[in-house]
Design a protein around this motif. Structure first.
Motif, PDB file in Angstrom:
ATOM      1  N   ASP A   1      77.666 -46.080 -63.986  1.00  0.00           N
ATOM      2  CA  ASP A   1      78.790 -46.750 -63.202  1.00  0.00           C
ATOM      3  C   ASP A   1      78.948 -48.174 -63.854  1.00  0.00           C
ATOM      4  OD1 ASP A   1      79.370 -44.387 -61.565  1.00  0.00           O
ATOM      5  OD2 ASP A   1      78.204 -45.218 -60.045  1.00  0.00           O
ATOM      6  N   ALA A   2      78.057 -48.766 -64.024  1.00  0.00           N
ATOM      7  CA  ALA A   2      78.151 -50.160 -64.565  1.00  0.00           C
ATOM      8  C   ALA A   2      78.828 -50.164 -65.811  1.00  0.00           C
ATOM      9  CB  ALA A   2      76.805 -50.990 -64.320  1.00  0.00           C
ATOM     10  N   LEU A   3      78.460 -49.212 -66.556  1.00  0.00           N
ATOM     11  CA  LEU A   3      79.011 -48.972 -68.054  1.00  0.00           C
ATOM     12  C   LEU A   3      80.471 -48.854 -67.869  1.00  0.00           C
ATOM     13  CD1 LEU A   3      78.948 -49.062 -71.130  1.00  0.00           C
ATOM     14  CD2 LEU A   3      78.317 -46.450 -70.895  1.00  0.00           C
ATOM     15  N   LEU A   4      80.825 -48.015 -67.037  1.00  0.00           N
ATOM     16  CA  LEU A   4      82.338 -47.236 -66.849  1.00  0.00           C
ATOM     17  C   LEU A   4      82.909 -48.595 -66.135  1.00  0.00           C
ATOM     18  CD1 LEU A   4      83.958 -45.071 -67.288  1.00  0.00           C
ATOM     19  CD2 LEU A   4      83.601 -43.983 -65.119  1.00  0.00           C
ATOM     20  N   ASP A   5      82.604 -49.388 -65.203  1.00  0.00           N
ATOM     21  CA  ASP A   5      83.226 -50.477 -64.725  1.00  0.00           C
ATOM     22  C   ASP A   5      83.774 -51.442 -65.912  1.00  0.00           C
ATOM     23  OD1 ASP A   5      83.207 -49.522 -62.404  1.00  0.00           O
ATOM     24  OD2 ASP A   5      81.452 -50.677 -61.467  1.00  0.00           O
ATOM     25  N   ALA A   6      82.590 -51.790 -66.763  1.00  0.00           N
ATOM     26  CA  ALA A   6      82.853 -52.576 -67.547  1.00  0.00           C
ATOM     27  C   ALA A   6      83.686 -51.971 -68.742  1.00  0.00           C
ATOM     28  CB  ALA A   6      81.566 -52.969 -68.416  1.00  0.00           C
ATOM     29  N   VAL A   7      83.963 -50.909 -69.140  1.00  0.00           N
ATOM     30  CA  VAL A   7      84.768 -50.203 -70.076  1.00  0.00           C
ATOM     31  C   VAL A   7      86.209 -50.194 -69.549  1.00  0.00           C
ATOM     32  CG1 VAL A   7      85.394 -47.941 -70.679  1.00  0.00           C
ATOM     33  CG2 VAL A   7      82.917 -48.577 -71.312  1.00  0.00           C
ATOM     34  N   VAL A   8      86.408 -50.022 -68.303  1.00  0.00           N
ATOM     35  CA  VAL A   8      87.691 -50.335 -67.736  1.00  0.00           C
ATOM     36  C   VAL A   8      88.251 -51.451 -67.833  1.00  0.00           C
ATOM     37  CG1 VAL A   8      89.011 -50.237 -65.508  1.00  0.00           C
ATOM     38  CG2 VAL A   8      87.489 -48.424 -66.035  1.00  0.00           C
ATOM     39  N   GLU A   9      87.256 -52.615 -67.729  1.00  0.00           N
ATOM     40  CA  GLU A   9      87.753 -53.963 -67.931  1.00  0.00           C
ATOM     41  C   GLU A   9      88.222 -54.221 -69.422  1.00  0.00           C
ATOM     42  OE1 GLU A   9      88.719 -56.220 -65.575  1.00  0.00           O
ATOM     43  OE2 GLU A   9      88.094 -54.773 -64.036  1.00  0.00           O
TER      44      GLU A   9
ATOM     45  N   ARG B   1      95.988 -43.552 -80.719  1.00  0.00           N
ATOM     46  CA  ARG B   1      95.609 -42.396 -79.982  1.00  0.00           C
ATOM     47  C   ARG B   1      94.103 -42.263 -79.282  1.00  0.00           C
ATOM     48  NH1 ARG B   1      96.804 -37.045 -80.484  1.00  0.00           N
ATOM     49  NH2 ARG B   1      95.286 -35.467 -80.239  1.00  0.00           N
ATOM     50  N   VAL B   2      93.177 -42.951 -79.911  1.00  0.00           N
ATOM     51  CA  VAL B   2      91.792 -42.897 -79.251  1.00  0.00           C
ATOM     52  C   VAL B   2      91.906 -43.757 -77.963  1.00  0.00           C
ATOM     53  CG1 VAL B   2      89.401 -43.571 -79.509  1.00  0.00           C
ATOM     54  CG2 VAL B   2      90.629 -42.200 -81.333  1.00  0.00           C
ATOM     55  N   LEU B   3      92.557 -45.076 -78.118  1.00  0.00           N
ATOM     56  CA  LEU B   3      92.746 -46.061 -76.930  1.00  0.00           C
ATOM     57  C   LEU B   3      93.571 -44.995 -75.657  1.00  0.00           C
ATOM     58  CD1 LEU B   3      91.951 -48.664 -75.636  1.00  0.00           C
ATOM     59  CD2 LEU B   3      94.529 -49.409 -76.657  1.00  0.00           C
ATOM     60  N   THR B   4      94.591 -44.370 -76.131  1.00  0.00           N
ATOM     61  CA  THR B   4      95.380 -43.758 -75.204  1.00  0.00           C
ATOM     62  C   THR B   4      94.285 -42.501 -74.601  1.00  0.00           C
ATOM     63  OG1 THR B   4      97.332 -44.276 -76.510  1.00  0.00           O
ATOM     64  CG2 THR B   4      97.449 -42.367 -74.633  1.00  0.00           C
ATOM     65  N   LEU B   5      93.921 -41.699 -75.259  1.00  0.00           N
ATOM     66  CA  LEU B   5      92.774 -40.668 -74.712  1.00  0.00           C
ATOM     67  C   LEU B   5      91.802 -41.112 -73.923  1.00  0.00           C
ATOM     68  CD1 LEU B   5      92.510 -38.420 -78.071  1.00  0.00           C
ATOM     69  CD2 LEU B   5      93.368 -37.730 -75.981  1.00  0.00           C
ATOM     70  N   ALA B   6      91.363 -42.336 -74.300  1.00  0.00           N
ATOM     71  CA  ALA B   6      90.291 -43.051 -73.382  1.00  0.00           C
ATOM     72  C   ALA B   6      91.046 -43.289 -72.198  1.00  0.00           C
ATOM     73  CB  ALA B   6      89.704 -44.118 -73.880  1.00  0.00           C
ATOM     74  N   ARG B   7      92.369 -43.809 -71.919  1.00  0.00           N
ATOM     75  CA  ARG B   7      93.069 -44.229 -70.840  1.00  0.00           C
ATOM     76  C   ARG B   7      93.122 -42.680 -70.121  1.00  0.00           C
ATOM     77  NH1 ARG B   7      98.966 -44.439 -70.777  1.00  0.00           N
ATOM     78  NH2 ARG B   7      98.682 -45.693 -72.618  1.00  0.00           N
ATOM     79  N   TYR B   8      93.430 -41.812 -70.613  1.00  0.00           N
ATOM     80  CA  TYR B   8      93.645 -40.623 -69.722  1.00  0.00           C
ATOM     81  C   TYR B   8      92.325 -39.943 -69.183  1.00  0.00           C
ATOM     82  CZ  TYR B   8      98.432 -40.266 -70.839  1.00  0.00           C
ATOM     83  OH  TYR B   8      99.726 -40.575 -71.024  1.00  0.00           O
ATOM     84  N   ALA B   9      91.237 -40.328 -70.021  1.00  0.00           N
ATOM     85  CA  ALA B   9      89.902 -39.753 -69.542  1.00  0.00           C
ATOM     86  C   ALA B   9      89.391 -40.719 -68.323  1.00  0.00           C
ATOM     87  CB  ALA B   9      89.090 -39.949 -70.651  1.00  0.00           C
ATOM     88  N   ILE B  10      89.657 -41.976 -68.302  1.00  0.00           N
ATOM     89  CA  ILE B  10      89.560 -42.920 -67.073  1.00  0.00           C
ATOM     90  C   ILE B  10      90.270 -42.631 -65.900  1.00  0.00           C
ATOM     91  CG2 ILE B  10      89.555 -45.322 -66.381  1.00  0.00           C
ATOM     92  CD1 ILE B  10      88.961 -46.231 -69.421  1.00  0.00           C
TER      93      ILE B  10
ATOM     94  N   ALA C   1      86.596 -46.541 -56.582  1.00  0.00           N
ATOM     95  CA  ALA C   1      86.262 -47.742 -57.043  1.00  0.00           C
ATOM     96  C   ALA C   1      87.119 -47.924 -58.483  1.00  0.00           C
ATOM     97  CB  ALA C   1      84.972 -48.130 -57.215  1.00  0.00           C
ATOM     98  N   LEU C   2      87.115 -46.989 -59.242  1.00  0.00           N
ATOM     99  CA  LEU C   2      87.837 -46.932 -60.329  1.00  0.00           C
ATOM    100  C   LEU C   2      89.307 -47.191 -60.388  1.00  0.00           C
ATOM    101  CD1 LEU C   2      86.214 -44.520 -63.060  1.00  0.00           C
ATOM    102  CD2 LEU C   2      86.199 -47.053 -63.057  1.00  0.00           C
ATOM    103  N   ARG C   3      89.680 -46.252 -59.406  1.00  0.00           N
ATOM    104  CA  ARG C   3      90.991 -46.400 -58.872  1.00  0.00           C
ATOM    105  C   ARG C   3      91.696 -47.780 -58.847  1.00  0.00           C
ATOM    106  NH1 ARG C   3      91.345 -43.043 -54.471  1.00  0.00           N
ATOM    107  NH2 ARG C   3      90.443 -41.477 -55.753  1.00  0.00           N
ATOM    108  N   ALA C   4      91.115 -48.278 -57.692  1.00  0.00           N
ATOM    109  CA  ALA C   4      91.230 -49.614 -57.481  1.00  0.00           C
ATOM    110  C   ALA C   4      91.205 -50.685 -58.588  1.00  0.00           C
ATOM    111  CB  ALA C   4      90.530 -50.024 -56.272  1.00  0.00           C
TER     112      ALA C   4
END
Length: 192
Positions: free
Chosen positions: A48-56, A97-106, A115-118
């Motif tokens: 979860d900490a990794l995913l939060d940092a990835v979103v930022e 493309r890879v950045l966009t695919l990451a966005r859709y995964a997120i 929490a990710l939604r917010a």
């Protein structure tokens, strides 16, 4: 020069964009970054900490792409806005493309993690602000109404192209039809 943290987060974005959310592990990020095992876990103790940092980090990278696009394009008519949206669709499905695919995964993950939604709503607000500005400049008299219609259509077009790539991908016709149907560049009539 990128910090170790940025290298790891960029590697995590690459993992998300190439392997999906289930491929995102501390080990997969270490391997993608070319760093010793445990490097990611040392900075981000939980997934979860990794995913939060990835979103930022992801949001910062998307903002940089958006800022670069804004520096190149400033659509002043509905036709120019449609062309700019088409250009963005090509960039999202091509060089980014890879950045966009990451966005859709997120985005999918945010559907089950509030929490990710917010966090996504907060980080996406800046992009919405500049797109609303583009709408106003192009002649929209109701950008609050037009923004979600156009943005959601664009998102669907890009998602479809990512899922089912077409070598002749050209969304310009449908984007132009939608933009010009919504935005009338004539001044709004004032009720008497």
């Amino acid at each position: 020069m990128a910090t170790r943290r940025e290298v790891l987060l960029d590697a995590a974005i690459t993992v998300l964009g190439t392997r999906g959310i289930h491929g995102l592990t501390h080990r997969s990020v270490d391997a993608a970054a070319g760093l010793p095992s445990g490097s990611t876990a040392n900075l981000f103790g939980t997934r979860d900490a990794l995913l939060d940092a990835v979103v930022e980090r992801f949001a910062a990278r998307e903002r940089a792409v958006a800022d670069e696009v804004r520096a190149r394009l400033c659509p002043t008519t509905p036709a120019e806005l449609a062309q700019a949206m088409t250009t963005l669709a090509h960039e999202a499905t091509g060089p980014n493309r890879v950045l966009t695919l990451a966005r859709y995964a997120i985005l999918v993950e945010a559907g089950i993690h509030p929490a990710l939604r917010a966090q996504l709503l907060r980080t996406g607000a800046r992009v919405n602000d500049w797109f609303a500005q583009w709408l106003r400049i192009a002649g929209s008299h109701d950008p609050d109404r037009h923004l979600p219609i156009l943005a959601n259509h664009w998102t669907g077009v890009v998602l479809h192209e990512l899922a089912v790539p077409d070598p002749a991908f050209d969304p310009s016709g449908q984007i132009t039809a939608l933009v010009t149907a919504l935005i009338d560049p004539r001044p709004a009539e004032v009720p008497t």
